[in-house]
Design a protein around this motif. Structure first.
Motif, PDB file in Angstrom:
ATOM      1  N   SER A   1      -7.215  -2.163  -3.334  1.00  0.00           N
ATOM      2  CA  SER A   1      -8.624  -1.926  -3.030  1.00  0.00           C
ATOM      3  C   SER A   1      -8.809  -1.216  -1.696  1.00  0.00           C
ATOM      4  N   GLY A   2      -7.709  -0.954  -0.996  1.00  0.00           N
ATOM      5  CA  GLY A   2      -7.790  -0.365   0.333  1.00  0.00           C
ATOM      6  C   GLY A   2      -8.267   1.072   0.319  1.00  0.00           C
ATOM      7  N   ASP A   3      -9.058   1.427   1.307  1.00  0.00           N
ATOM      8  CA  ASP A   3      -9.565   2.794   1.408  1.00  0.00           C
ATOM      9  C   ASP A   3      -8.451   3.811   1.575  1.00  0.00           C
ATOM     10  N   GLY A   4      -7.389   3.429   2.292  1.00  0.00           N
ATOM     11  CA  GLY A   4      -6.295   4.360   2.525  1.00  0.00           C
ATOM     12  C   GLY A   4      -5.624   4.799   1.239  1.00  0.00           C
TER      13      GLY A   4
ATOM     14  N   LYS B   1     -13.780   3.613  -0.924  1.00  0.00           N
ATOM     15  CA  LYS B   1     -13.247   4.830  -1.547  1.00  0.00           C
ATOM     16  C   LYS B   1     -12.877   4.602  -3.007  1.00  0.00           C
ATOM     17  N   LYS B   2     -12.548   3.380  -3.370  1.00  0.00           N
ATOM     18  CA  LYS B   2     -12.269   3.088  -4.780  1.00  0.00           C
ATOM     19  C   LYS B   2     -13.523   3.309  -5.622  1.00  0.00           C
ATOM     20  N   GLU B   3     -14.684   2.945  -5.083  1.00  0.00           N
ATOM     21  CA  GLU B   3     -15.943   3.160  -5.801  1.00  0.00           C
ATOM     22  C   GLU B   3     -16.294   4.642  -5.846  1.00  0.00           C
ATOM     23  N   VAL B   4     -15.956   5.369  -4.783  1.00  0.00           N
ATOM     24  CA  VAL B   4     -16.181   6.819  -4.784  1.00  0.00           C
ATOM     25  C   VAL B   4     -15.375   7.459  -5.914  1.00  0.00           C
ATOM     26  N   TYR B   5     -14.115   7.051  -6.038  1.00  0.00           N
ATOM     27  CA  TYR B   5     -13.251   7.597  -7.091  1.00  0.00           C
ATOM     28  C   TYR B   5     -13.843   7.286  -8.472  1.00  0.00           C
TER      29      TYR B   5
ATOM     30  N   ALA C   1       0.829  -1.204   0.000  1.00  0.00           N
ATOM     31  CA  ALA C   1       0.000   0.000   0.000  1.00  0.00           C
ATOM     32  C   ALA C   1       0.865   1.257   0.000  1.00  0.00           C
ATOM     33  N   GLU C   2       1.987   1.229   0.723  1.00  0.00           N
ATOM     34  CA  GLU C   2       2.889   2.380   0.749  1.00  0.00           C
ATOM     35  C   GLU C   2       3.468   2.651  -0.634  1.00  0.00           C
ATOM     36  N   VAL C   3       3.727   1.591  -1.391  1.00  0.00           N
ATOM     37  CA  VAL C   3       4.218   1.749  -2.765  1.00  0.00           C
ATOM     38  C   VAL C   3       3.121   2.344  -3.649  1.00  0.00           C
ATOM     39  N   LEU C   4       1.900   1.826  -3.515  1.00  0.00           N
ATOM     40  CA  LEU C   4       0.801   2.275  -4.364  1.00  0.00           C
ATOM     41  C   LEU C   4       0.436   3.734  -4.115  1.00  0.00           C
ATOM     42  N   LEU C   5       0.665   4.209  -2.908  1.00  0.00           N
ATOM     43  CA  LEU C   5       0.371   5.603  -2.603  1.00  0.00           C
ATOM     44  C   LEU C   5       1.189   6.563  -3.458  1.00  0.00           C
ATOM     45  N   ARG C   6       2.297   6.093  -3.986  1.00  0.00           N
ATOM     46  CA  ARG C   6       3.190   6.934  -4.790  1.00  0.00           C
ATOM     47  C   ARG C   6       2.921   6.817  -6.286  1.00  0.00           C
ATOM     48  N   LEU C   7       1.870   6.094  -6.647  1.00  0.00           N
ATOM     49  CA  LEU C   7       1.509   5.909  -8.050  1.00  0.00           C
ATOM     50  C   LEU C   7       0.217   6.655  -8.364  1.00  0.00           C
ATOM     51  N   ASP C   8      -0.023   6.895  -9.661  1.00  0.00           N
ATOM     52  CA  ASP C   8      -1.294   7.502 -10.031  1.00  0.00           C
ATOM     53  C   ASP C   8      -2.348   6.409 -10.203  1.00  0.00           C
TER      54      ASP C   8
ATOM     55  N   ALA D   1      -6.365   8.855  -0.460  1.00  0.00           N
ATOM     56  CA  ALA D   1      -5.254   9.759  -0.728  1.00  0.00           C
ATOM     57  C   ALA D   1      -5.318  10.332  -2.147  1.00  0.00           C
ATOM     58  N   LYS D   2      -6.003   9.645  -3.056  1.00  0.00           N
ATOM     59  CA  LYS D   2      -6.116  10.108  -4.440  1.00  0.00           C
ATOM     60  C   LYS D   2      -7.339  10.991  -4.654  1.00  0.00           C
TER      61      LYS D   2
END
Length: 296
Positions: free
Chosen positions: A54-57, A96-100, A28-35, A61-62
């Motif tokens: 799929s995590g809300d965190g 949050k993925k569905e919100v996006y 998840a920490e890696v994915l936070l740095r991706l678009d 952040a996006k």
């Protein structure tokens, strides 16, 4: 190459550590740095990556800071499905993925005359305002203006000017834009576009007057920002986004009113043959990627 693929999917042998063995929190920490598009591609690597993606965190952040307000605005201007989505978010049951994904759709406002959406790549808010939502001098007189169907418009119709002396198009929008710098454009076309034998062509019958005096563009905001530009309208037969100016949003919790206009009110000559499709508001980072006409 096959070894790398197998390792990425957690299928490596001989006791080797694979990407799939990483803790989901590390992924998840890696994915936070991706678009967002990159996150979706990384989710295909393994079950661990899919779970982290799929995590809300990661997705919160996006999202823009005021995503709850944006979803509520989409629900207010949309259908019953949209109202259920807003209710689910308020109850904190909507991932949050569905919100996006929801906010990346075309979300209509004000009876369908305006719409906004998230840029899938960068998460910035974009908006388009139909010509039907603009105040156009002479629009009620069909000797001057007509709304004509057009499948190249997001709203499937554009305002077409045959001929007029006093040219004035004004509009405004009030919206809670997320913090950032935005650019505003008028989307225009010289000539009346249509299709002949399946090919896109245009009529130049009414095009005149735009090379005599320039069109002036203006914008102002409720917090005192101003911008203006001017240009001669050229290049018939193509849609051009004419840059009006930029503005900065410092708070996403307060609605900002934006007023904009394009005018050519020199009554010494007539002008005509112009299509006014819409007004577009885009994040500055996205506007720079597009080949739009920018004038000083």
């Amino acid at each position: 190459m096959g070894t790398v693929t197998s390792s990425a999917r957690g299928g490596g042998g001989g006791g080797e550590t694979a990407l799939g063995d990483l803790p989901e929190s590390c992924v998840a920490e890696v994915l936070l740095r991706l678009d967002p598009p990159e996150i979706c591609r990384m989710a295909r690597l393994s079950r661990t990556f899919r779970g982290a993606a799929s995590g809300d965190g990661v997705w919160e952040a996006k999202l823009p800071r005021n995503y709850a307000h944006l979803l509520a605005a989409a629900a207010a201007g949309g259908n019953e499905e949209g109202r259920h989505a807003a209710a689910a978010l308020e109850a904190e049951t909507m991932p949050k993925k569905e919100v996006y994904a929801w906010l990346c759709r075309r979300n209509r406002l004000d009876g369908g005359t305006k719409e906004f959406w998230l840029d899938k790549g960068g998460g910035g808010v974009c908006m388009s305002i139909s010509s039907r939502a603009l105040s156009i001098t002479g629009i009620d007189d069909r000797r001057y203006w007509n709304f004509i169907p057009n499948d190249e418009s997001r709203f499937h119709a554009v305002a077409y000017l045959s001929q007029i002396w006093w040219f004035e198009v004004r509009g405004e929008v009030e919206f809670c834009f997320p913090e950032g710098t935005y650019s505003l454009f008028f989307r225009l076309h010289l000539g009346r576009p249509f299709k002949r034998l399946g090919r896109r062509v245009y009529s130049s019958e009414h095009i005149h007057g735009w090379d005599i005096k320039p069109v002036r563009f203006q914008l102002s905001t409720s917090d005192g920002q101003h911008a203006q530009s001017k240009c001669y309208l050229t290049d018939p037969g193509v849609w051009i986004n004419h840059h009006v100016g930029d503005f900065v949003v410092k708070s996403s919790n307060e609605p900002m009113k934006i007023q904009f206009a394009m005018v050519q009110i020199d009554c010494t000559h007539t002008k005509g043959g112009l299509c006014v499709d819409s007004v577009a508001v885009k994040p500055h980072y996205l506007a720079k990627k597009k080949s739009s006409r920018i004038y000083l």
